[in-house]
Write a protein that holds these residues in place. Structure first.
Motif, PDB file in Angstrom:
ATOM      1  N   GLN A  62       0.827  -1.205   0.000  1.00 29.87           N
ATOM      2  CA  GLN A  62       0.000   0.000   0.000  1.00 29.87           C
ATOM      3  C   GLN A  62       0.864   1.258   0.000  1.00 29.87           C
ATOM      4  OE1 GLN A  62      -3.349   0.208  -0.336  1.00 29.87           O
ATOM      5  NE2 GLN A  62      -2.948   2.406  -0.534  1.00 29.87           N
ATOM      6  N   LYS A  63       1.948   1.207   0.757  1.00 29.34           N
ATOM      7  CA  LYS A  63       2.868   2.343   0.796  1.00 29.34           C
ATOM      8  C   LYS A  63       3.485   2.581  -0.571  1.00 29.34           C
ATOM      9  CE  LYS A  63       7.099   3.955   3.047  1.00 29.34           C
ATOM     10  NZ  LYS A  63       8.181   3.621   4.009  1.00 29.34           N
ATOM     11  N   TRP A  79       7.097  10.763 -15.321  1.00 32.52           N
ATOM     12  CA  TRP A  79       7.194   9.547 -14.475  1.00 32.52           C
ATOM     13  C   TRP A  79       6.834   8.343 -15.339  1.00 32.52           C
ATOM     14  CZ3 TRP A  79       9.450   8.548 -10.077  1.00 32.52           C
ATOM     15  CH2 TRP A  79       9.153   7.359  -9.385  1.00 32.52           C
ATOM     16  N   THR A  80       7.867   7.751 -15.906  1.00 36.62           N
ATOM     17  CA  THR A  80       7.670   6.693 -16.906  1.00 36.62           C
ATOM     18  C   THR A  80       7.682   5.278 -16.319  1.00 36.62           C
ATOM     19  OG1 THR A  80      10.047   6.652 -17.335  1.00 36.62           O
ATOM     20  CG2 THR A  80       8.681   8.113 -18.721  1.00 36.62           C
ATOM     21  N   ARG A  81       7.847   5.190 -15.058  1.00 36.97           N
ATOM     22  CA  ARG A  81       7.859   3.856 -14.432  1.00 36.97           C
ATOM     23  C   ARG A  81       6.482   3.203 -14.580  1.00 36.97           C
ATOM     24  NH1 ARG A  81       8.211   2.893  -7.922  1.00 36.97           N
ATOM     25  NH2 ARG A  81       7.882   0.638  -7.942  1.00 36.97           N
ATOM     26  N   PRO A  82       6.421   1.865 -14.821  1.00 35.73           N
ATOM     27  CA  PRO A  82       5.119   1.189 -14.908  1.00 35.73           C
ATOM     28  C   PRO A  82       4.315   1.411 -13.627  1.00 35.73           C
ATOM     29  CG  PRO A  82       6.851  -0.258 -15.686  1.00 35.73           C
ATOM     30  CD  PRO A  82       7.540   0.936 -15.085  1.00 35.73           C
ATOM     31  N   GLN A  83       3.012   1.359 -13.770  1.00 32.87           N
ATOM     32  CA  GLN A  83       2.151   1.578 -12.614  1.00 32.87           C
ATOM     33  C   GLN A  83       2.403   0.527 -11.526  1.00 32.87           C
ATOM     34  OE1 GLN A  83      -1.940   1.810 -13.718  1.00 32.87           O
ATOM     35  NE2 GLN A  83      -1.774   3.947 -14.397  1.00 32.87           N
ATOM     36  N   SER A  84       2.173   0.958 -10.307  1.00 34.09           N
ATOM     37  CA  SER A  84       2.404   0.075  -9.153  1.00 34.09           C
ATOM     38  C   SER A  84       1.583  -1.205  -9.246  1.00 34.09           C
ATOM     39  CB  SER A  84       2.061   0.819  -7.861  1.00 34.09           C
ATOM     40  OG  SER A  84       2.144  -0.054  -6.755  1.00 34.09           O
ATOM     41  N   SER A  85       0.324  -1.091  -9.668  1.00 33.77           N
ATOM     42  CA  SER A  85      -0.548  -2.271  -9.746  1.00 33.77           C
ATOM     43  C   SER A  85      -0.012  -3.305 -10.724  1.00 33.77           C
ATOM     44  CB  SER A  85      -1.961  -1.850 -10.150  1.00 33.77           C
ATOM     45  OG  SER A  85      -1.931  -1.177 -11.404  1.00 33.77           O
ATOM     46  N   THR A  86       0.711  -2.806 -11.761  1.00 33.90           N
ATOM     47  CA  THR A  86       1.298  -3.730 -12.739  1.00 33.90           C
ATOM     48  C   THR A  86       2.539  -4.402 -12.172  1.00 33.90           C
ATOM     49  OG1 THR A  86       0.487  -2.360 -14.567  1.00 33.90           O
ATOM     50  CG2 THR A  86       2.260  -3.927 -15.061  1.00 33.90           C
ATOM     51  N   LEU A  91       2.958 -10.169  -6.773  1.00 31.74           N
ATOM     52  CA  LEU A  91       3.034 -10.143  -5.311  1.00 31.74           C
ATOM     53  C   LEU A  91       1.644 -10.075  -4.684  1.00 31.74           C
ATOM     54  CD1 LEU A  91       6.055  -7.745  -4.638  1.00 31.74           C
ATOM     55  CD2 LEU A  91       5.940 -10.198  -4.175  1.00 31.74           C
ATOM     56  N   GLN A  92       0.774  -9.269  -5.283  1.00 35.68           N
ATOM     57  CA  GLN A  92      -0.575  -9.126  -4.743  1.00 35.68           C
ATOM     58  C   GLN A  92      -1.356 -10.435  -4.866  1.00 35.68           C
ATOM     59  OE1 GLN A  92      -1.701  -6.106  -3.246  1.00 35.68           O
ATOM     60  NE2 GLN A  92      -3.145  -7.647  -2.472  1.00 35.68           N
ATOM     61  N   ASP A  93      -1.160 -11.129  -5.984  1.00 32.83           N
ATOM     62  CA  ASP A  93      -1.837 -12.422  -6.157  1.00 32.83           C
ATOM     63  C   ASP A  93      -1.365 -13.425  -5.104  1.00 32.83           C
ATOM     64  OD1 ASP A  93      -3.225 -11.416  -8.287  1.00 32.83           O
ATOM     65  OD2 ASP A  93      -1.916 -12.302  -9.824  1.00 32.83           O
ATOM     66  N   ARG A  94      -0.058 -13.458  -4.890  1.00 29.65           N
ATOM     67  CA  ARG A  94       0.484 -14.368  -3.871  1.00 29.65           C
ATOM     68  C   ARG A  94      -0.014 -13.978  -2.484  1.00 29.65           C
ATOM     69  NH1 ARG A  94       6.838 -14.807  -4.461  1.00 29.65           N
ATOM     70  NH2 ARG A  94       6.444 -16.148  -2.640  1.00 29.65           N
ATOM     71  N   LEU A  95      -0.115 -12.687  -2.258  1.00 29.65           N
ATOM     72  CA  LEU A  95      -0.586 -12.211  -0.961  1.00 29.65           C
ATOM     73  C   LEU A  95      -2.050 -12.599  -0.739  1.00 29.65           C
ATOM     74  CD1 LEU A  95       0.525 -10.583   1.435  1.00 29.65           C
ATOM     75  CD2 LEU A  95      -0.552  -8.560   0.443  1.00 29.65           C
ATOM     76  N   ASN A  96      -2.839 -12.522  -1.799  1.00 33.20           N
ATOM     77  CA  ASN A  96      -4.248 -12.916  -1.684  1.00 33.20           C
ATOM     78  C   ASN A  96      -4.379 -14.411  -1.372  1.00 33.20           C
ATOM     79  OD1 ASN A  96      -5.082 -10.304  -2.218  1.00 33.20           O
ATOM     80  ND2 ASN A  96      -5.338 -10.661  -4.422  1.00 33.20           N
TER      81      ASN A  96
END
Length: 317
Positions: A62-63, A79-86, A91-96
């Motif tokens: 979240q941070k 700010w050309t970095r890929p979005q955080s959700s991508t 990691l989010q899938d594993r966390l779920n």
């Protein structure tokens, strides 16, 4: 007449089958039912640690997502970095999945905890050391007027040994009859005789007369001994308050109605020659107690296996 079980029960002489005793000792070496509480606590501690890890990881993600959004607002297209959700999708899938596993584990823990509570009374017998101390025993009178208890018990044991001896002797005589029948081929004699076949049969049968007489005497002696045993057992039951002991046995049996007969011979006699008591059979009650212990062992093993599986799965997460 509840013999010889009533004599075996005197002063805690009831013995467990070797396999059952070894199973109980194995349970006790592992900590027994009392040790399940510590293992349950270990399971809860691991669950707490895993839950804390889940929260910390969620906070970190979240941070990271918040910082990514701030930088995008601040720098716009620069700010050309890929979005955080991508970036954090895997990691989010594993966390779920981790969170789902923890939820399932919590439900499993609740079932284990409830099982321990519900079966604590059943399993408590396994904490008795030695296990025989948990079995009802037939106690000697607190007060003795003539100190005749030992002589009464001794006479009863002696009569039981005599009864067993007669049974063994009778079995030997019956074997002799069978052997005579096997060896004695009467057919050639029938074919060779010119006289009465009935006379021949009587002559051949008379060979067994002495054995039949011994068997008849054996049965008569057994009848006399059984009469002595009945009187001795009545006296034994009265002095040692056997009815109270029966009550203890009945009240201790609450989990099993199945039994298997296992003769006891700790004093050198068995139950093969004794009539059954149609109202209360101590050998049946003893086996029910064994079945109760077996049920306690089975439930303990089931719970312990579930706890161990839970601990292993949490350590691997």
């Amino acid at each position: 007449m509840d013999l010889p079980d009533s004599v075996l029960a005197l002063d805690g002489n009831t013995l467990l089958p070797t396999v059952l005793k070894e199973d109980v000792e194995a349970v006790q070496i592992c900590g027994g039912p009392a040790g399940l509480e510590a293992e349950l606590q270990q399971l809860k501690d691991l669950s707490r640690v895993n839950h804390e890890m889940l929260i910390q990881t969620e906070e970190q993600l979240q941070k990271e997502a918040t910082e990514d959004a701030q930088f995008r607002n601040q720098f716009g297209t620069r700010w050309t970095r890929p979005q955080s959700s991508t970036l954090t999708k895997n990691l989010q899938d594993r966390l779920n999945r981790f969170a789902a596993n923890l939820k399932q584990a919590a439900e499993s823990d609740a079932l284990i905890d409830r099982s321990v509570r519900e079966h604590s009374a059943l399993m408590s017998i396994l904490d008795s050391r030695p296990i025989e101390s948990a079995l009802p025993s037939l106690s000697r009178p607190i007060m003795s007027l003539d100190a005749s208890e030992d002589s009464i018990v001794g006479a009863l044991k002696q009569s039981l040994r005599q009864l067993d001896t007669l049974g063994a002797q009778r079995a030997g005589l019956e074997d002799m009859l069978k052997e005579m029948k096997r060896k004695d081929n009467i057919l050639p004699k029938l074919m060779a005789t010119a006289g009465s076949h009935e006379d021949l049969f009587r002559k051949e049968i008379s060979k067994c007369d002495h054995i039949c007489e011994e068997i008849a005497k054996n049965l008569g002696d057994q009848e006399q001994i059984l009469m002595h045993i009945q009187a001795q057992n009545d006296e034994f039951a009265a002095i040692f308050n056997f009815e109270d002991y029966k009550g203890k046995i009945i009240s201790s049996l609450s989990y099993s109605s199945f039994w298997v007969h296992t003769p006891a011979n700790i004093f050198g006699f068995s139950t093969s020659s004794l009539p059954d008591d149609p109202i209360f059979d101590l050998s049946v009650s003893r086996e029910k107690t064994y079945k109760q212990i077996e049920a306690a062992i089975a439930k303990y093993r089931e719970i312990k296996e579930n706890i161990n599986d839970g601990i292993v799965s949490r350590e691997m997460e």
